[in-house]
Design a protein around this motif. Structure first.
Motif, mmCIF file in Angstrom:
data_model
loop_
_atom_site.group_PDB
_atom_site.id
_atom_site.type_symbol
_atom_site.label_atom_id
_atom_site.label_comp_id
_atom_site.label_asym_id
_atom_site.label_seq_id
_atom_site.Cartn_x
_atom_site.Cartn_y
_atom_site.Cartn_z
ATOM 1 N N UNK A 1 0.829 -1.201 0.000
ATOM 2 C CA UNK A 1 0.000 0.000 0.000
ATOM 3 C C UNK A 1 0.869 1.259 0.000
ATOM 4 N N UNK A 2 1.920 1.261 0.821
ATOM 5 C CA UNK A 2 2.815 2.420 0.891
ATOM 6 C C UNK A 2 3.475 2.680 -0.456
ATOM 7 N N UNK A 3 3.916 1.621 -1.108
ATOM 8 C CA UNK A 3 4.557 1.752 -2.416
ATOM 9 C C UNK A 3 3.585 2.316 -3.447
ATOM 10 N N UNK A 4 2.363 1.784 -3.469
ATOM 11 C CA UNK A 4 1.384 2.214 -4.461
ATOM 12 C C UNK A 4 0.921 3.649 -4.219
ATOM 13 N N UNK A 5 0.778 4.045 -2.966
ATOM 14 C CA UNK A 5 0.401 5.426 -2.662
ATOM 15 C C UNK A 5 1.444 6.405 -3.194
ATOM 16 N N UNK A 6 2.716 6.046 -3.038
ATOM 17 C CA UNK A 6 3.788 6.905 -3.546
ATOM 18 C C UNK A 6 3.758 6.984 -5.065
ATOM 19 N N UNK A 7 3.456 5.870 -5.722
ATOM 20 C CA UNK A 7 3.356 5.858 -7.186
ATOM 21 C C UNK A 7 2.231 6.777 -7.649
ATOM 22 N N UNK A 8 1.062 6.668 -7.016
ATOM 23 C CA UNK A 8 -0.090 7.490 -7.399
ATOM 24 C C UNK A 8 0.210 8.969 -7.181
ATOM 25 N N UNK A 9 0.780 9.298 -6.021
ATOM 26 C CA UNK A 9 1.092 10.697 -5.715
ATOM 27 C C UNK A 9 2.102 11.269 -6.704
ATOM 28 N N UNK A 10 3.132 10.487 -7.019
ATOM 29 C CA UNK A 10 4.157 10.939 -7.966
ATOM 30 C C UNK A 10 3.575 11.099 -9.364
ATOM 31 N N UNK A 11 2.734 10.151 -9.768
ATOM 32 C CA UNK A 11 2.107 10.218 -11.096
ATOM 33 C C UNK A 11 1.254 11.473 -11.232
ATOM 34 N N UNK A 12 0.514 11.803 -10.186
ATOM 35 C CA UNK A 12 -0.323 13.004 -10.216
ATOM 36 C C UNK A 12 0.519 14.270 -10.318
ATOM 37 N N UNK A 13 1.626 14.308 -9.583
ATOM 38 C CA UNK A 13 2.515 15.468 -9.641
ATOM 39 C C UNK A 13 3.126 15.604 -11.038
ATOM 40 N N UNK A 14 3.568 14.483 -11.616
ATOM 41 C CA UNK A 14 4.163 14.510 -12.955
ATOM 42 C C UNK A 14 3.159 15.006 -13.989
ATOM 43 N N UNK A 15 1.943 14.450 -13.964
ATOM 44 C CA UNK A 15 0.921 14.828 -14.944
ATOM 45 C C UNK A 15 0.460 16.267 -14.726
ATOM 46 N N UNK A 16 0.219 16.638 -13.466
ATOM 47 C CA UNK A 16 -0.237 17.994 -13.168
ATOM 48 C C UNK A 16 0.823 19.018 -13.581
ATOM 49 N N UNK A 17 2.084 18.703 -13.337
ATOM 50 C CA UNK A 17 3.157 19.611 -13.725
ATOM 51 C C UNK A 17 3.226 19.804 -15.225
ATOM 52 N N UNK A 18 3.051 18.720 -15.983
ATOM 53 C CA UNK A 18 3.075 18.828 -17.451
ATOM 54 C C UNK A 18 1.892 19.659 -17.954
ATOM 55 N N UNK A 19 0.742 19.503 -17.287
ATOM 56 C CA UNK A 19 -0.427 20.283 -17.689
ATOM 57 C C UNK A 19 -0.279 21.755 -17.322
ATOM 58 N N UNK A 20 0.274 22.016 -16.140
ATOM 59 C CA UNK A 20 0.373 23.387 -15.643
ATOM 60 C C UNK A 20 1.513 24.165 -16.284
ATOM 61 N N UNK A 21 2.700 23.551 -16.308
ATOM 62 C CA UNK A 21 3.895 24.262 -16.774
ATOM 63 C C UNK A 21 4.086 24.210 -18.285
ATOM 64 N N UNK A 22 3.591 23.135 -18.928
ATOM 65 C CA UNK A 22 3.869 22.951 -20.356
ATOM 66 C C UNK A 22 2.602 22.904 -21.199
ATOM 67 N N UNK A 23 1.478 23.268 -20.573
ATOM 68 C CA UNK A 23 0.188 23.407 -21.284
ATOM 69 C C UNK A 23 -0.207 22.143 -22.041
ATOM 70 N N UNK A 24 0.105 20.988 -21.464
ATOM 71 C CA UNK A 24 -0.270 19.725 -22.094
ATOM 72 C C UNK A 24 -1.715 19.393 -21.720
ATOM 73 N N UNK A 25 -2.568 19.186 -22.728
ATOM 74 C CA UNK A 25 -3.975 18.914 -22.469
ATOM 75 C C UNK A 25 -4.419 17.530 -22.949
ATOM 76 N N UNK A 26 -3.605 16.881 -23.747
ATOM 77 C CA UNK A 26 -3.960 15.560 -24.248
ATOM 78 C C UNK A 26 -3.879 14.534 -23.114
#
Length: 309
Positions: A65-90
């Motif tokens: 559970x600890x491992x998967x929570x970290x994966x989900x949190x990191x994935x959200x940060x990576x995707x959100x950053x690409x959307x926010x900083x690099x205007x990625x909408x796809x």
């Protein structure tokens, strides 16, 4: 030294793919080799990794559970950053970006690094994390993209998504079969065991060769900052969140904690490129993310080893 040698061997295979595509393979498609990895070599590797171990040695619910929570949190940060900083909408691109920021080079670098540093006591944790990574991250990516490509709603579409992402998945099915064989202690025919043992080791070298063949460094000019963002997420944010997740949940097994953080600190794995190539989503950028993160990992892995030590 073992980690450095592993990284150098990885680059030799990537380099051979890069040279091969520009010499003897020039003008030829790499699609058949990518399909071989995805549908034959990877299933053999996953099945072999599971069925030989006891269920108790693999599954630790809190640590998983600890491992998967970290994966989900990191994935959200990576995707959100690409959307926010690099205007990625796809949305499909954001899914692949999330995979780039969380999926580690578990098999080729993870096994020698973790086994070499932590020894046999971390073997069960290492195999469990590798399986979680392949099923949850690779399988989850497949599920999300298949979901986005289905038109309409309703039970029929849901069943179609499940069929493509799970029931026909070369990631999910071999892992499930391996768990069943492990739990029931079924004795497999010697010919099958030997055949799988021959096929499984082809996964890493062929995947890395295909990755090298796909490299297009001119792509770096257009997405340089975004790629560096993903490398930062993969090598710094992912292991840090993994460590915090284990501490927050209260996992006391130090071998699990150290194995999870070390595996999270590894560069982006070649199977991320296999997925990008399969769905034709940011393939060239993904291959560059793998290469750049691997280069920088020479430093980052050394730092994390020192921190954990």
């Amino acid at each position: 030294m073992a980690g450095l040698e592993t990284i150098l061997m990885l680059f030799v295979l990537i380099g051979l793919g890069y040279l091969g595509k520009r010499t003897v393979l020039q003008g030829h498609s790499m699609a058949p080799l990518n399909l071989f990895v995805f549908y034959f070599a990877v299933p053999a590797l996953l099945f072999n990794s599971v069925y030989k171990l006891s269920i108790d040695s693999i599954f630790q619910p809190l640590a998983m559970l600890a491992f998967l929570l970290a994966v989900v949190a990191t994935a959200l940060i990576a995707a959100f950053g690409c959307a926010l900083f690099f205007s990625e909408r796809n949305k499909e691109v954001l899914v692949i970006r999330a995979l780039n920021g969380t999926f580690s080079n578990y098999a080729y670098m993870g096994i020698p690094v973790v086994f070499g540093l932590l020894g046999e006591e971390a073997y069960g944790a290492m195999i469990c994390i590798i399986l979680l990574g392949n099923v949850f991250q690779i399988g989850g990516t497949q599920f999300l993209i298949e979901s986005m490509r289905q038109e309409g709603q309703g039970i029929r579409q849901l069943l179609n998504i499940l069929d493509k992402a799970l029931l026909r998945s070369p990631i999910f099915i071999p892992t499930l079969l391996g768990v069943i064989v492990s739990a029931t202690q079924i004795s497999l025919p010697g010919v099958l065991v030997d055949s799988l043992a021959m096929l499984a080791p082809a996964t890493v070298p062929v995947a890395l060769f295909c990755l090298g063949a796909s490299l297009e460094f001119k792509t770096l000019k257009d997405s340089k900052i975004e790629l560096f963002w993903l490398v930062l997420i993969k090598l710094l944010v992912h292991p840090l969140l993994t460590w915090l997740s284990f501490k927050a949940i209260g996992v006391e097994d130090q071998s699990w904690l150290m194995a999870a953080v070390l595996l999270a600190a590894l560069p982006t794995g070649a199977l991320a490129h296999v997925m990008a190539a399969r769905y034709d989503v940011k393939e060239k950028e993904t291959s560059l993310t793998v290469v750049l993160s691997t280069l920088v990992s020479v430093i980052s892995i050394t730092v994390w080893v020192a921190v954990l030590g």
